[in-house]
Design a protein around this motif. Structure first.
Motif, short mmCIF file in Angstrom:
data_model
loop_
_atom_site.label_atom_id
_atom_site.label_comp_id
_atom_site.label_asym_id
_atom_site.label_seq_id
_atom_site.Cartn_x
_atom_site.Cartn_y
_atom_site.Cartn_z
N GLY A 78 0.76 -1.24 0.00
CA GLY A 78 0.00 0.00 0.00
C GLY A 78 0.79 1.29 0.00
O GLY A 78 0.20 2.37 0.04
N THR A 79 2.12 1.21 -0.04
CA THR A 79 2.94 2.42 -0.10
C THR A 79 3.59 2.51 -1.48
O THR A 79 4.37 1.62 -1.86
CB THR A 79 4.04 2.40 0.98
OG1 THR A 79 3.43 2.40 2.27
CG2 THR A 79 4.94 3.62 0.86
N SER A 80 3.27 3.54 -2.23
CA SER A 80 3.84 3.70 -3.56
C SER A 80 5.34 3.91 -3.45
O SER A 80 5.81 4.84 -2.79
CB SER A 80 3.19 4.89 -4.27
OG SER A 80 3.71 5.04 -5.58
N ALA A 81 6.12 3.03 -4.07
CA ALA A 81 7.57 3.08 -3.93
C ALA A 81 8.24 2.52 -5.17
O ALA A 81 7.66 1.70 -5.89
CB ALA A 81 8.02 2.28 -2.69
N LEU A 82 9.46 2.96 -5.42
CA LEU A 82 10.25 2.40 -6.51
C LEU A 82 11.72 2.46 -6.14
O LEU A 82 12.14 3.25 -5.29
CB LEU A 82 9.98 3.12 -7.82
CG LEU A 82 10.27 4.62 -7.94
CD1 LEU A 82 11.74 4.89 -8.26
CD2 LEU A 82 9.40 5.22 -9.04
N TYR A 83 12.49 1.60 -6.80
CA TYR A 83 13.94 1.57 -6.58
C TYR A 83 14.63 2.41 -7.66
O TYR A 83 14.32 2.27 -8.84
CB TYR A 83 14.47 0.15 -6.62
CG TYR A 83 15.98 0.08 -6.66
CD1 TYR A 83 16.73 0.49 -5.56
CD2 TYR A 83 16.66 -0.35 -7.80
CE1 TYR A 83 18.13 0.46 -5.59
CE2 TYR A 83 18.04 -0.39 -7.83
CZ TYR A 83 18.77 0.02 -6.73
OH TYR A 83 20.15 0.00 -6.77
N LEU A 84 15.55 3.26 -7.25
CA LEU A 84 16.33 4.07 -8.17
C LEU A 84 17.81 3.70 -8.04
O LEU A 84 18.40 3.85 -6.98
CB LEU A 84 16.14 5.56 -7.87
CG LEU A 84 16.98 6.54 -8.71
CD1 LEU A 84 16.67 6.40 -10.19
CD2 LEU A 84 16.74 7.97 -8.24
N HIS A 85 18.39 3.20 -9.13
CA HIS A 85 19.81 2.84 -9.12
C HIS A 85 20.64 4.12 -9.15
O HIS A 85 20.43 4.99 -9.99
CB HIS A 85 20.13 1.98 -10.35
CG HIS A 85 21.49 1.35 -10.30
ND1 HIS A 85 22.66 2.08 -10.49
CD2 HIS A 85 21.87 0.06 -10.08
CE1 HIS A 85 23.68 1.26 -10.39
NE2 HIS A 85 23.24 0.03 -10.15
N PRO A 86 21.59 4.27 -8.22
CA PRO A 86 22.38 5.51 -8.17
C PRO A 86 23.12 5.82 -9.47
O PRO A 86 23.24 6.98 -9.87
CB PRO A 86 23.35 5.25 -7.02
CG PRO A 86 22.69 4.23 -6.17
CD PRO A 86 21.93 3.36 -7.12
N GLY A 87 23.64 4.78 -10.12
CA GLY A 87 24.35 5.00 -11.37
C GLY A 87 23.44 5.56 -12.45
O GLY A 87 23.80 6.50 -13.17
N GLU A 88 22.24 4.98 -12.57
CA GLU A 88 21.27 5.48 -13.55
C GLU A 88 20.80 6.88 -13.17
O GLU A 88 20.52 7.71 -14.04
CB GLU A 88 20.09 4.52 -13.64
CG GLU A 88 20.44 3.12 -14.11
CD GLU A 88 20.98 3.09 -15.52
OE1 GLU A 88 20.68 4.02 -16.30
OE2 GLU A 88 21.72 2.14 -15.86
N ALA A 89 20.71 7.13 -11.87
CA ALA A 89 20.28 8.45 -11.42
C ALA A 89 21.23 9.53 -11.92
O ALA A 89 20.81 10.62 -12.32
CB ALA A 89 20.19 8.49 -9.89
N SER A 90 22.51 9.22 -11.91
CA SER A 90 23.52 10.20 -12.33
C SER A 90 23.55 10.40 -13.84
O SER A 90 24.25 11.29 -14.33
CB SER A 90 24.91 9.76 -11.85
OG SER A 90 24.95 9.73 -10.44
N HIS A 91 22.83 9.58 -14.57
CA HIS A 91 22.83 9.67 -16.03
C HIS A 91 21.42 9.89 -16.56
O HIS A 91 21.03 9.31 -17.58
CB HIS A 91 23.46 8.42 -16.64
CG HIS A 91 24.93 8.31 -16.35
ND1 HIS A 91 25.90 8.91 -17.13
CD2 HIS A 91 25.59 7.70 -15.34
CE1 HIS A 91 27.09 8.66 -16.63
NE2 HIS A 91 26.94 7.93 -15.54
N GLY A 92 20.67 10.73 -15.86
CA GLY A 92 19.37 11.14 -16.37
C GLY A 92 18.17 10.77 -15.54
O GLY A 92 17.12 11.42 -15.63
N ASP A 93 18.29 9.72 -14.70
CA ASP A 93 17.11 9.25 -13.96
C ASP A 93 16.83 10.04 -12.69
O ASP A 93 15.85 9.74 -11.99
CB ASP A 93 17.25 7.76 -13.63
CG ASP A 93 16.92 6.88 -14.82
OD1 ASP A 93 16.58 7.45 -15.89
OD2 ASP A 93 16.99 5.64 -14.69
N LEU A 94 17.64 11.04 -12.37
CA LEU A 94 17.29 11.91 -11.24
C LEU A 94 15.93 12.56 -11.45
O LEU A 94 15.25 12.92 -10.49
CB LEU A 94 18.36 12.99 -11.04
CG LEU A 94 19.61 12.58 -10.26
CD1 LEU A 94 20.66 13.68 -10.33
CD2 LEU A 94 19.27 12.26 -8.81
#
Length: 329
Positions: A78-94
């Motif tokens: 019931g809690t909306s959540a997702l995993y964000l990979h730090p490497g991908e975050a630094s290449h556009g997924d922030l």
């Protein structure tokens, strides 16, 4: 003999690992009982509940695998959540992180370089940041709005290098947050079923109302009907019995194949069904879980449950075969 020695050594190693990790869990329990971590956990739960967006869970390496599992557990409860990979975050997924979200960063050392861009982004955009780490003085801890400082523990790895006890604590801390959020949100088994419609788990979370027979499919006669009429009604339907109801449709009894066999040789088929029915049949509500209905059937050694509303009004019927076909067993 060599195999036996190997087995003995393996068992000893297994028990040693369990002992080390259980001691680590005991330390986490004690830490949560303390004001520092206990209050931080409360603050984290409250912050997540008040978050209008999602929980963005992040971590690198083994901590990243744990973070992914925490996000999955939250999503399923019931809690909306997702995993964000730090490497991908630094290449556009922030850009995944919105101002309405909250970030939960998992890092044992608190100095994971790959998390730097996420920490900076949260500070720059005013996005609330929760950090779970074992080092209160670390860079990540200092950047956090809420810091969950876990106790320093010995790794179960004989070289004390491979993340073992540490990832166990991270995983359990994630469960602590997830379960507390279930309770805070009042998340029910019906809500859980909405997120788990497939497989055996989904079947066990079915409610009786979803598989019961209703309307004309329900065998029923009025309490003033004859044994003959009840027998005909029972024969026309597939349940091997018929419900007996009063003028208001309230269930007052049941007439089964067994009742028919007991009375047919010595009684008149024109007798009133009330003389031969079984009173107080086993009942359930439409909201009863199918798994619970199966338990009721087994405990009472019957194959059929009558479904009633408040006040005992008959609304449906469910056979054991219906539950089996739904995949509960």
């Amino acid at each position: 003999m060599a195999s036996q020695v190997f087995s003995t050594r393996s068992s000893a190693s297994a028990l040693k690992t369990l002992d080390i990790e259980m001691r680590a869990l005991s330390r986490l329990r004690d830490a949560i009982r303390s004001p520092q971590l206990g209050m931080a956990v409360e603050a984290a739960i409250q912050a997540i509940v008040e978050t209008p967006g999602r929980v963005i869970v992040t971590g690198m390496g083994k901590s990243g695998h744990i973070a992914s599992k925490i996000a999955a557990t939250m999503r399923s409860t019931g809690t909306s959540a997702l995993y964000l990979h730090p490497g991908e975050a630094s290449h556009g997924d922030l850009g995944i992180i919105t101002p309405e979200d909250i970030v939960l960063a998992i890092t044992w050392s608190g100095e994971t370089l790959e998390l730097g861009d996420i920490l900076h982004y949260c500070r720059q955009r005013g996005i609330k940041l929760i950090v779970a780490t074992a080092r209160a003085e670390s860079t990540a801890a200092q950047a956090a709005d809420i810091c969950l400082v876990m106790p320093q523990v010995r790794e179960a790895c004989p070289n004390e290098l491979a993340p073992t006890s540490s990832t166990t604590l991270q995983l359990v801390l994630g469960d602590v947050l997830s379960v507390a959020l279930i309770e805070a949100r009042g998340f029910t088994s019906s809500d859980f079923r909405m997120f788990h419609p497939g497989g055996r788990l989904g079947a066990q979370l079915l409610e009786v109302g979803q598989i019961m027979g209703t309307g004309e499919a329900v065998p029923r006669v009025h309490s003033h009907a004859s044994v003959k009429s009840a027998t005909i009604e029972m024969s026309l339907k597939r349940y091997g019995c018929t419900a007996v109801v009063d003028q208001a449709g309230v269930l007052v009894g049941a007439f089964t194949d067994g009742d028919l066999r007991r009375c047919i040789a010595v009684h008149d088929l024109n007798d009133t069904i009330g003389l031969h029915m079984s009173p107080r049949p086993v009942t359930a509500s439409a909201q009863t879980l199918a798994s619970e209905a199966l338990r009721l059937l087994n405990e009472n050694a019957v194959s059929v449950l009558f479904v009633v509303e408040d006040g005992g009004k008959l609304t449906g019927i469910v056979h054991m075969h219906d539950i089996v076909r739904a995949g509960v067993v």
